[in-house]
Write an enzyme that holds these catalytic residues in place. Structure first.
Site, PDB file in Angstrom:
ATOM      1  N   SER A   1      10.452  -8.156  -5.195  1.00  0.00           N
ATOM      2  CA  SER A   1       9.728  -9.229  -5.885  1.00  0.00           C
ATOM      3  C   SER A   1      10.669  -9.987  -6.795  1.00  0.00           C
ATOM      4  O   SER A   1      11.620  -9.419  -7.341  1.00  0.00           O
ATOM      5  CB  SER A   1       8.612  -8.602  -6.710  1.00  0.00           C
ATOM      6  OG  SER A   1       8.104  -9.538  -7.623  1.00  0.00           O
TER       7      SER A   1
ATOM      8  N   ASN B   1      -5.928 -11.731 -11.311  1.00  0.00           N
ATOM      9  CA  ASN B   1      -4.905 -12.059 -12.311  1.00  0.00           C
ATOM     10  C   ASN B   1      -4.116 -13.276 -11.884  1.00  0.00           C
ATOM     11  O   ASN B   1      -3.627 -14.027 -12.710  1.00  0.00           O
ATOM     12  CB  ASN B   1      -3.905 -10.895 -12.457  1.00  0.00           C
ATOM     13  CG  ASN B   1      -4.548  -9.697 -13.111  1.00  0.00           C
ATOM     14  OD1 ASN B   1      -5.120  -9.830 -14.188  1.00  0.00           O
ATOM     15  ND2 ASN B   1      -4.494  -8.556 -12.456  1.00  0.00           N
TER      16      ASN B   1
ATOM     17  N   LYS C   1      10.184  -1.980  -8.783  1.00  0.00           N
ATOM     18  CA  LYS C   1      10.861  -2.744  -7.715  1.00  0.00           C
ATOM     19  C   LYS C   1      12.381  -2.708  -7.944  1.00  0.00           C
ATOM     20  O   LYS C   1      13.161  -2.519  -7.001  1.00  0.00           O
ATOM     21  CB  LYS C   1      10.371  -4.195  -7.691  1.00  0.00           C
ATOM     22  CG  LYS C   1       8.907  -4.356  -7.340  1.00  0.00           C
ATOM     23  CD  LYS C   1       8.629  -3.996  -5.884  1.00  0.00           C
ATOM     24  CE  LYS C   1       7.185  -4.191  -5.494  1.00  0.00           C
ATOM     25  NZ  LYS C   1       6.844  -3.606  -4.199  1.00  0.00           N
TER      26      LYS C   1
ATOM     27  N   LEU D   1       1.480   8.032   0.856  1.00  0.00           N
ATOM     28  CA  LEU D   1       2.910   8.302   1.056  1.00  0.00           C
ATOM     29  C   LEU D   1       3.521   9.175  -0.041  1.00  0.00           C
ATOM     30  O   LEU D   1       4.665   9.621   0.092  1.00  0.00           O
ATOM     31  CB  LEU D   1       3.692   6.987   1.169  1.00  0.00           C
ATOM     32  CG  LEU D   1       3.286   6.068   2.327  1.00  0.00           C
ATOM     33  CD1 LEU D   1       3.983   4.719   2.203  1.00  0.00           C
ATOM     34  CD2 LEU D   1       3.623   6.700   3.676  1.00  0.00           C
TER      35      LEU D   1
ATOM     36  N   TYR E   1       5.723  -2.422 -13.418  1.00  0.00           N
ATOM     37  CA  TYR E   1       5.624  -2.790 -11.994  1.00  0.00           C
ATOM     38  C   TYR E   1       6.966  -3.337 -11.510  1.00  0.00           C
ATOM     39  O   TYR E   1       7.532  -2.867 -10.519  1.00  0.00           O
ATOM     40  CB  TYR E   1       4.506  -3.830 -11.782  1.00  0.00           C
ATOM     41  CG  TYR E   1       4.681  -4.620 -10.516  1.00  0.00           C
ATOM     42  CD1 TYR E   1       4.438  -4.039  -9.280  1.00  0.00           C
ATOM     43  CD2 TYR E   1       5.132  -5.947 -10.549  1.00  0.00           C
ATOM     44  CE1 TYR E   1       4.634  -4.760  -8.108  1.00  0.00           C
ATOM     45  CE2 TYR E   1       5.324  -6.666  -9.393  1.00  0.00           C
ATOM     46  CZ  TYR E   1       5.083  -6.073  -8.171  1.00  0.00           C
ATOM     47  OH  TYR E   1       5.291  -6.783  -7.032  1.00  0.00           O
TER      48      TYR E   1
ATOM     49  N   ASN F   1       5.972 -16.599  -5.244  1.00  0.00           N
ATOM     50  CA  ASN F   1       4.522 -16.469  -5.449  1.00  0.00           C
ATOM     51  C   ASN F   1       3.752 -16.659  -4.129  1.00  0.00           C
ATOM     52  O   ASN F   1       3.446 -17.794  -3.759  1.00  0.00           O
ATOM     53  CB  ASN F   1       4.046 -17.481  -6.494  1.00  0.00           C
ATOM     54  CG  ASN F   1       4.513 -17.104  -7.897  1.00  0.00           C
ATOM     55  OD1 ASN F   1       5.706 -16.994  -8.163  1.00  0.00           O
ATOM     56  ND2 ASN F   1       3.580 -16.875  -8.789  1.00  0.00           N
TER      57      ASN F   1
ATOM     58  N   PHE G   1       5.667  -2.060   2.545  1.00  0.00           N
ATOM     59  CA  PHE G   1       4.881  -2.876   1.618  1.00  0.00           C
ATOM     60  C   PHE G   1       4.092  -2.022   0.634  1.00  0.00           C
ATOM     61  O   PHE G   1       3.677  -2.536  -0.402  1.00  0.00           O
ATOM     62  CB  PHE G   1       3.832  -3.701   2.388  1.00  0.00           C
ATOM     63  CG  PHE G   1       4.382  -4.747   3.304  1.00  0.00           C
ATOM     64  CD1 PHE G   1       4.758  -5.980   2.816  1.00  0.00           C
ATOM     65  CD2 PHE G   1       4.503  -4.512   4.669  1.00  0.00           C
ATOM     66  CE1 PHE G   1       5.248  -6.962   3.666  1.00  0.00           C
ATOM     67  CE2 PHE G   1       4.982  -5.493   5.524  1.00  0.00           C
ATOM     68  CZ  PHE G   1       5.357  -6.716   5.016  1.00  0.00           C
TER      69      PHE G   1
ATOM     70  N   LEU H   1      -5.445   2.742   1.894  1.00  0.00           N
ATOM     71  CA  LEU H   1      -6.637   1.928   1.667  1.00  0.00           C
ATOM     72  C   LEU H   1      -7.078   1.943   0.205  1.00  0.00           C
ATOM     73  O   LEU H   1      -8.238   1.665  -0.099  1.00  0.00           O
ATOM     74  CB  LEU H   1      -7.793   2.364   2.597  1.00  0.00           C
ATOM     75  CG  LEU H   1      -7.497   2.264   4.098  1.00  0.00           C
ATOM     76  CD1 LEU H   1      -8.715   2.736   4.915  1.00  0.00           C
ATOM     77  CD2 LEU H   1      -7.139   0.825   4.512  1.00  0.00           C
TER      78      LEU H   1
ATOM     79  N   ASP I   1      -1.465   3.206   5.653  1.00  0.00           N
ATOM     80  CA  ASP I   1      -2.029   2.662   4.418  1.00  0.00           C
ATOM     81  C   ASP I   1      -3.016   3.684   3.863  1.00  0.00           C
ATOM     82  O   ASP I   1      -3.712   4.343   4.628  1.00  0.00           O
ATOM     83  CB  ASP I   1      -2.754   1.337   4.743  1.00  0.00           C
ATOM     84  CG  ASP I   1      -2.921   0.431   3.537  1.00  0.00           C
ATOM     85  OD1 ASP I   1      -2.411  -0.698   3.570  1.00  0.00           O
ATOM     86  OD2 ASP I   1      -3.566   0.856   2.550  1.00  0.00           O
TER      87      ASP I   1
HETATM   88  N1  UDP Z   1      -2.121 -18.973 -14.561  1.00  0.00           N
HETATM   89  C1  UDP Z   1      -3.118 -19.677 -15.228  1.00  0.00           C
HETATM   90  N2  UDP Z   1      -4.397 -19.182 -15.165  1.00  0.00           N
HETATM   91  C2  UDP Z   1      -4.726 -18.057 -14.474  1.00  0.00           C
HETATM   92  C3  UDP Z   1      -3.704 -17.359 -13.796  1.00  0.00           C
HETATM   93  C4  UDP Z   1      -2.396 -17.838 -13.864  1.00  0.00           C
HETATM   94  O1  UDP Z   1      -2.867 -20.695 -15.854  1.00  0.00           O
HETATM   95  O2  UDP Z   1      -5.913 -17.671 -14.460  1.00  0.00           O
HETATM   96  C5  UDP Z   1      -0.745 -19.527 -14.559  1.00  0.00           C
HETATM   97  C6  UDP Z   1       0.327 -18.600 -15.112  1.00  0.00           C
HETATM   98  O3  UDP Z   1       0.450 -18.760 -16.514  1.00  0.00           O
HETATM   99  C7  UDP Z   1       1.567 -19.071 -14.337  1.00  0.00           C
HETATM  100  C8  UDP Z   1       1.006 -19.486 -12.980  1.00  0.00           C
HETATM  101  O4  UDP Z   1      -0.386 -19.748 -13.220  1.00  0.00           O
HETATM  102  O5  UDP Z   1       2.135 -20.204 -14.938  1.00  0.00           O
HETATM  103  C9  UDP Z   1       1.124 -18.415 -11.902  1.00  0.00           C
HETATM  104  O6  UDP Z   1       0.570 -17.212 -12.381  1.00  0.00           O
HETATM  105  P1  UDP Z   1       0.400 -15.929 -11.448  1.00  0.00           P
HETATM  106  O7  UDP Z   1      -0.211 -14.837 -12.284  1.00  0.00           O
HETATM  107  O8  UDP Z   1      -0.328 -16.309 -10.206  1.00  0.00           O
HETATM  108  O9  UDP Z   1       1.879 -15.563 -11.023  1.00  0.00           O
HETATM  109  P2  UDP Z   1       3.139 -15.111 -11.925  1.00  0.00           P
HETATM  110  O10 UDP Z   1       2.846 -15.421 -13.353  1.00  0.00           O
HETATM  111  O11 UDP Z   1       3.278 -13.665 -11.676  1.00  0.00           O
HETATM  112  O12 UDP Z   1       4.279 -15.915 -11.424  1.00  0.00           O
END
Ligand code: UDP
Length: 336
Positions: free
Chosen positions: A126, A199, A154, A61, A150, A180, A82, A35, A33
């Site tokens: 993913s 995020n 993948k 890497l 991103y 998820n 990973f 880090l 890793d």
């Molecule tokens: N989401 C939300 N508020 C946040 C972050 C995410 O409402 O602060 C919602 C987002 O719109 C989605 C779900 O939660 O419907 C999962 O979002 P995440 O970013 O965790 O995963 P991804 O969108 O990549 O599946």
């Protein structure tokens, strides 16, 4: 020399949980890793939890010479890969950073594997490779079409793996398409530790529950779902880690992709409610505008992985939130 499993990115969120499962199953592992988005404290926690300190190599890497040296110093039976940049938003801002890092590192790794006759490879892919879902639930045969750099890295790495396996029948490759990942090790000693403002939904919700942030913004209340908020297939990181162990044990000639999800969807409001229940904290939330790039629903059809890998996700949403909360409440500032 004993044959070892190389775990790249093994100090990160999913890598560290998988490292624990591998050690517990009796494998000797080497964690590689850089880090850049992980803490050395994760390695200490792995040692504390398992009673075995894994070998750790700090390595970038994309440095091909360093990868060559890593392979000459150890004999690897297999590689679980990973390591990679994973922030969707940043990948849109800095696409070259993502293409350079994620592609170069993987190609260096695969070339070193080829040179040393190591042909067993498990890759951290993913569900983002599916882009806007062509059908729900998503099957491995559903249309592919990532919509951000991103996800495209993948998708490109998956293509490289398919081409490699077609060129040489001695490769055994599994591409694991995660839905998820949430939750944490039940000890509360390791978990997801995002830098800056999270995020992803669950780390954000947990930071609100622990008092680091005021309120959860729910991105859209007018989606075509049961309660109007987005639906996702959340999977406990422990189940995901177990999926890697099973993938390693069930590698077969060629290159195969597997969905790792539960097949059960939960809305944002259901996640917030489960997090409140798990933490005992009322979690303030408000519905705001949709986030650009989001979709209403993402859901796995995991039947292929269930059958071919002899694997099934076992943990429910409340367990996911209880374990996330244990990690968050015992480490309010993550590893720092
Ligand atoms: N989401 C939300 N508020 C946040 C972050 C995410 O409402 O602060 C919602 C987002 O719109 C989605 C779900 O939660 O419907 C999962 O979002 P995440 O970013 O965790 O995963 P991804 O969108 O990549 O599946």
């Amino acid at each position: 020399m004993t044959e070892k499993i190389l775990v790249t990115g093994g100090a990160g969120y999913i890598g560290s949980h998988t490292a624990i499962k591998l050690i517990e199953a009796g494998y000797q592992i080497v964690i590689a890793d850089d880090l850049s988005n992980a803490s050395p404290r994760a390695i200490d926690a792995i040692a504390e939890i398992t009673g075995t300190k894994p070998e750790f190599v700090e390595i970038n890497l994309t440095d091909n010479a360093a990868v060559g040296q890593l392979f000459s110093e150890h004999t690897f039976a297999a590689v679980i890969h990973f390591a990679g940049f994973k922030a969707v938003g940043e990948s849109v801002q800095l696409p070259l950073k993502y293409y350079r890092n994620n592609l170069d590192s993987t190609i260096n790794l695969l070339q070193a594997m080829e040179a040393h006759g190591v042909k067993d490879f498990v890759f951290s892919s993913s569900a983002t490779v599916y882009g806007v879902p062509s059908e729900i639930p998503l099957k491995e045969t559903s249309n592919i079409g990532a919509v951000n750099p991103y996800g495209k890295t993948k998708e490109m790495i998956e293509s490289i793996c398919f081409d490699l396996a077609s060129s040489d029948a001695s490769w055994n490759i599994s591409l694991l398409r995660y839905f998820n990942p949430v939750g944490a090790h039940p000890s509360g000693k390791i978990g997801e530790d995002p830098t800056g403002i999270p995020n992803n939904l669950v780390p954000f919700v947990m930071q609100v529950a622990v008092g680091r942030r005021d309120s959860v913004q729910i991105f859209g209340g007018d989606w075509d779902t049961s309660d109007g908020t987005g639906v996702r297939d959340y999977i406990h990181v422990e189940d995901l880690a177990e999926g890697h162990l099973k993938a390693l044990e069930h590698l077969k000639p060629g290159c195969s992709a597997y969905n790792l999800g539960t097949g059960q969807g939960y809305s944002v409001l259901e996640v917030v409610a489960a997090a409140s229940k798990a933490s005992g904290v009322e979690i303030p939330h408000e519905i705001v505008a949709r986030r650009s790039g989001d979709i209403a629903t993402s859901l796995a059809d995991p039947t292929l992985a269930n059958a071919a890998l002899d694997w099934k996700a076992e943990k429910n949403l409340l367990e996911m939130m209880q374990d996330s909360w244990r990690w968050q409440s015992s480490n309010p500032n993550g590893f720092s």
